[in-house]
Structure formats: C-alpha cells, structure tokens
Scaffold this active site. Structure first.
Site, PDB file in Angstrom:
ATOM      1  N   CYS A   3       0.706   5.324   1.832  1.00 31.69           N
ATOM      2  CA  CYS A   3       1.921   4.691   2.343  1.00 31.69           C
ATOM      3  C   CYS A   3       1.586   3.534   3.278  1.00 31.69           C
ATOM      4  CB  CYS A   3       2.816   5.716   3.026  1.00 31.69           C
ATOM      5  SG  CYS A   3       2.020   6.661   4.327  1.00 31.69           S
TER       6      CYS A   3
ATOM      7  N   GLU B 279       8.783  11.144   7.055  1.00 31.42           N
ATOM      8  CA  GLU B 279       7.838  10.024   7.004  1.00 31.42           C
ATOM      9  C   GLU B 279       7.927   9.445   5.595  1.00 31.42           C
ATOM     10  OE1 GLU B 279       6.299   9.005   9.636  1.00 31.42           O
ATOM     11  OE2 GLU B 279       6.735  10.717  10.946  1.00 31.42           O
TER      12      GLU B 279
END
Length: 523
Positions: free
Chosen positions: A321, A287
């Site tokens: 993020c 990720e």
C-alpha cells in the site's frame, strides 16, 4: 539474527549468516510441503467441510498445503470462544499479559527463518522482504508491550475534587472492548495479522483473526506461535475464508466488539460504515489504499532519487500500500532521471525470490497478473508510452509463475491511471513545470498514505509543510515512499488511506483498542 538489526532500512546489506540460515530453513520447509492445515479455534485445530489447495505464485506446480475454509458455523464458534475467554484475559494483570506476549515475540524470532521461508513461498517476496516482515511482527509485539509499560496499563490517577468535607478521588482507566476482529491482507499476511493482534491482545481484548484466503499459511503460523507461547485457549482464534462469506459474517456478528481492517478503500469504508450503523457505534481501524507520489526537484541528487524510486516502486513487485506509483519530476532533469531509472530497471534480476540473486519475484495472485496485462495495454493509449517493461514473462523459467517486468511509463496528466491504485510493479512519470505544480498534483489524490521528495534543504522543509500524507520521506535512498519500521516511523494514512488519523506503532495507536472510564470514589 546475531548482532545484525534487521529493519527495512538495513535489509540491503545483511550478513552472510542470514542468507545461510534462510537457505537451510527453505530446504527443510520444501520437504514438508502439501500438509493439511486446519483453523485454530479455542486452542484446537479445527477441520471444516471445505478446504482449498494453496499453490505458490513462484511456481503453480508447488503445492504449499491444503487449508480448511471457515463458514458461518466456524465464525460463530470462534466468536463464542473469544467472548468466553474475554473475562479471564481482561482480568489478567496487564503486566502478566505483557510477559506472555513478549514470549510470542521471542518465539517468532526463534522461528524467523522458517516462517520467512513460508511467507516467501506464499507471497513471492524475496528473502529479505520476507525476513523483514516476520522480524517486524516480533517487533510489533515488543513495541506494544513497551507502550503498555510506559503508560502503566493506562491507569491514570487524577486530582481529588476540591471538597472540604469529603475525600473524592478520581482516576482515568482505559479498558478493553471485548472480542476484536482482525482482517489481514495478502501482501503482508504475517505482519498485518500479527501487529493488530498484538495491540488488541496486550490491551486485554481477545482476537479472531481472518487471514486473506490468498495467503492462509501465514495466519496459521502466527496462531501456532501464540498458542505455543502459552496464551490461554480462546484468547486468539484464526479463521481462513473469503471476505464475502467469513469477512462479512465477522463484520455483521453481534459479538464483534471492534475491527481492524487492512485492505482496499472500498472494503474499508464498507466496514467502517457498518460499524457505525449498529445499535451503537463500534470502533473500526481501517488502513486502506495508497496512490503514493514522489516529487523530484531539479536540485535533487538524481542518483539517490533513482535508487529510492526503484526500491519503492518495485519492492515486493509494487504490491505494498506504500509502494511508489507516481513520479512528478521537474522537466529540467526529467531526461536524466528517466535514463537513470531505465538503467536500474534493466539491472533488476527477476525469478524465484528465494534465490539470493533475484530481487523481484512474481505478483501474488492470478488476478494481479491479469490486471498487469490490462494496465500495460492502457499505458500505451491516450498519449501514454511505455518507457520500459509492460510484459508478462511466460518463457522458462517463468512459465509456471505470475512474473511481470518492472514497468516505467510516461503519461499525460489526463490519463485515467493516475488515480487508480494498480498494486503492481508499475510506476508512472510526468514532467512538471514547478514544485508547486507537483505538490498540487500529489495532494489531489483521494489517498494520503506515503509521499517522498528529493531536493535541497529549503525545498525539503517546504515539502514537509505542504504534503498531505501520513508517512513522509525526504532524500531517502532506502526507499522514496516505503520502509516504515516500528519504533522509527509510525505508519498511517490521511484522507482515504486511513479512518483514524492514528498511525500503526505510534504513541497513539494502542489506546484505540481501549475505551476510557472515569472513576470517582468518595470516601
């Protein structure tokens, strides 16, 4: 947490009891700072030759603790423990694994205020962000247990072969890989350690967790919850250390069966390639970064858009993020949107995030603090202008912490920072001639994690049909690009934001920790 169901969507209006509980936990915890914390290997507290002092980004005079650092010998010990424990954990009935891991979830909930206080001190998150992260981790454990139950342990009976003379039965069984490595980031040090660990464990793998060296406390607290829930020794192990030493040793280790990594694009791609470059390919769930955009139509509810933009751009100081970093607004409404954003930015209270009235705390690391100054200077060059913000706060009461002002800048589309994941409380704005131009700009990024939209119903359908991102939101005041919660919004990216196409807490996430075996038996 009483009858209140905390999620990232409901966190903006909690009951008074929640604040009172958090403040009590914080007061107790502050009297217990400065302790030594070892590694956790094979069920034991392990001390090493090296340790670091961890100080709070809120105030560098606050010594949170002294944390022992792993080296290659501790990596070998943790991997050996995980491999040794694997046979017994794999053979444990999946129903028993589920039962034990649900106990972890309950322990996390029992300790939610104390752990959240530690997360706030360690990362600079405000109390609601910290409480949300810890509660989310408990939900991850429950969610993956639910998926295991719903799929009956991923053991599927298939039709018999069409034979007249024999009975030939068939099954598809998903089986664990072995010792799974989890490498967690500093921005969600509890949830992004606990979530992947929960998935790996319930699937029957054992785990070696490496927490970020900037935030070592969270991983140690997770290890204590897992140990106290009765998970057998060696099934879960915790290491603290640098990415270049401990992280690389885990990536290279011959006993590493699979890896889940959360962090930057460059490191994620390095790990993914390394897993493919072994004698046989091993799984990697990476990720990675985001450069998340919101599109604001001339038909948008601008008050709602401004609120959602502020929450996504500056929640946790932009160090998510999923944080919003790009605004593309139709030029007809740009001035009004800028005015609304400026007004809301000026109303943000900055300071010790453990104080209820402060919404923004410090950035997590000194490097981020220094990067903020560099980027703020660049946002006054090459045709860009700072609309508001761009300052490091160095006066009292900010002088001992890493505090930065929430920053809104307008820049020409040629400006280089449009493509840089700054990971800071900075959002850039550009005026566009049309929604088609905005969509082209949104999708031009190498990343595709989250995206947001504000407009009318017809435009919203067009947005969902065309945007290239894994997590998408429309007309959401709770956050333009942030706020995914297990069971409600699966979280995963496209393109350079993720390498599997499967989202965290989705229907499809857990099988990534398992491999399929087809079994045919002739009777």
């Amino acid at each position: 947490m009483s009858d209140f169901k905390l999620t990232y969507s409901t966190m903006f209006n909690p009951p008074a009891e929640l604040h009172q509980q958090f403040e009590r936990a914080m007061a107790v915890l502050k009297h217990d700072l400065g302790r030594d914390y070892g590694l956790f290997i094979d069920g034991k507290n392990v001390v090493s030759l090296n340790k670091i002092e961890k100080r709070s980004p809120i105030d560098q005079y606050w010594l949170l603790g002294r944390f022992h650092m792993a080296g290659e010998s501790e990596v070998d010990a943790a991997m050996a423990a995980a491999c040794k424990a694997f046979a017994g954990w794999r053979a444990t009935a999946w129903q028993v694994r589920v039962e034990r891991l649900r106990k972890v979830a309950r322990l996390i909930e029992d300790r939610v205020y104390r752990i959240a206080a530690a997360v706030s001190l360690e990362t600079g998150k405000n109390r609601m962000e910290a409480l949300g992260e810890v509660q989310e981790t408990a939900v991850f454990f429950d969610h993956y247990c639910d998926l295991m139950e719903q799929n009956q342990g991923f053991d599927q009976v298939l039709p018999n072969d069409p034979l007249d003379d024999f009975t030939s039965t068939n099954r598809s069984v998903l089986k664990p890989y072995g010792a799974w490595v989890v490498i967690a980031p500093y921005n969600f040090p509890f949830a992004l350690a606990g979530g992947p660990s929960a998935a790996a464990l319930v699937a029957g793998n054992t785990v070696v967790l490496k927490g970020a060296s900037e935030t070592p406390w969270a991983g140690r607290l997770l290890a204590e919850c897992i140990h106290d829930a009765g998970i057998p020794d060696g099934v879960f192990n915790y290491l603290n250390g640098s990415g270049s030493v401990v992280g690389q040793a885990l990536v290279d280790h011959p006993q590493t069966a699979g890896i889940t990594f959360t962090g930057s694009y460059d490191v994620g791609m390095h790990i993914a390639r390394a897993q493919l470059d072994k004698p046989y390919p091993k799984p990697c769930i990476a990720e990675m970064g985001g450069k998340n955009a919101v599109i604001v139509s001339r038909h948008a509810d601008l008050d709602r858009a401004a609120l959602g933009i502020i929450r996504s751009a500056f929640g946790m100081q932009g160090q998510k993020c999923s944080a919003l970093s790009r605004i593309y607004v139709e030029k007809q409404v740009a001035e009004r949107l800028i005015a609304l954003l400026t007004e809301k930015i000026h109303a943000i209270k900055i300071g010790d995030p453990a104080v209820e009235s402060n919404w923004m705390g410090p950035v997590v690391t000194r490097k981020a603090y220094e990067n903020f100054a560099t980027y703020s200077t660049q946002l006054q060059q090459q045709g860009a202008r700072l609309i508001t913000g761009g300052e490091q706060l160095k006066s009292e009461p900010y002088v001992a912490g890493f505090y930065c002002t929430p920053t809104l800048a307008e820049a020409p589309l040629s400006h280089p920072l449009w493509t840089v994941e700054m990971f800071l409380p900075i959002v850039m704005l550009a005026r566009v001639d049309s929604l088609d131009q905005a969509m082209q700009l949104t999708n031009a990024s190498q990343y595709g994690l989250t995206a947001g939209f504000y407009g009318n119903d017809e435009e919203t359908g067009w947005f969902f049909d065309n945007v290239e991102a894994g997590v998408t939101y429309a007309n959401r005041p709770q956050g333009a690009t942030t706020g995914a919660w297990p069971g409600y919004q699966p979280f995963g990216g496209w393109k350079g934001s993720g390498n599997t196409g499967k989202a965290i807490a989705s229907f499809y996430y857990l099988p990534q920790y398992l491999r399929e075996q087809s079994q045919t038996r002739v009777e």
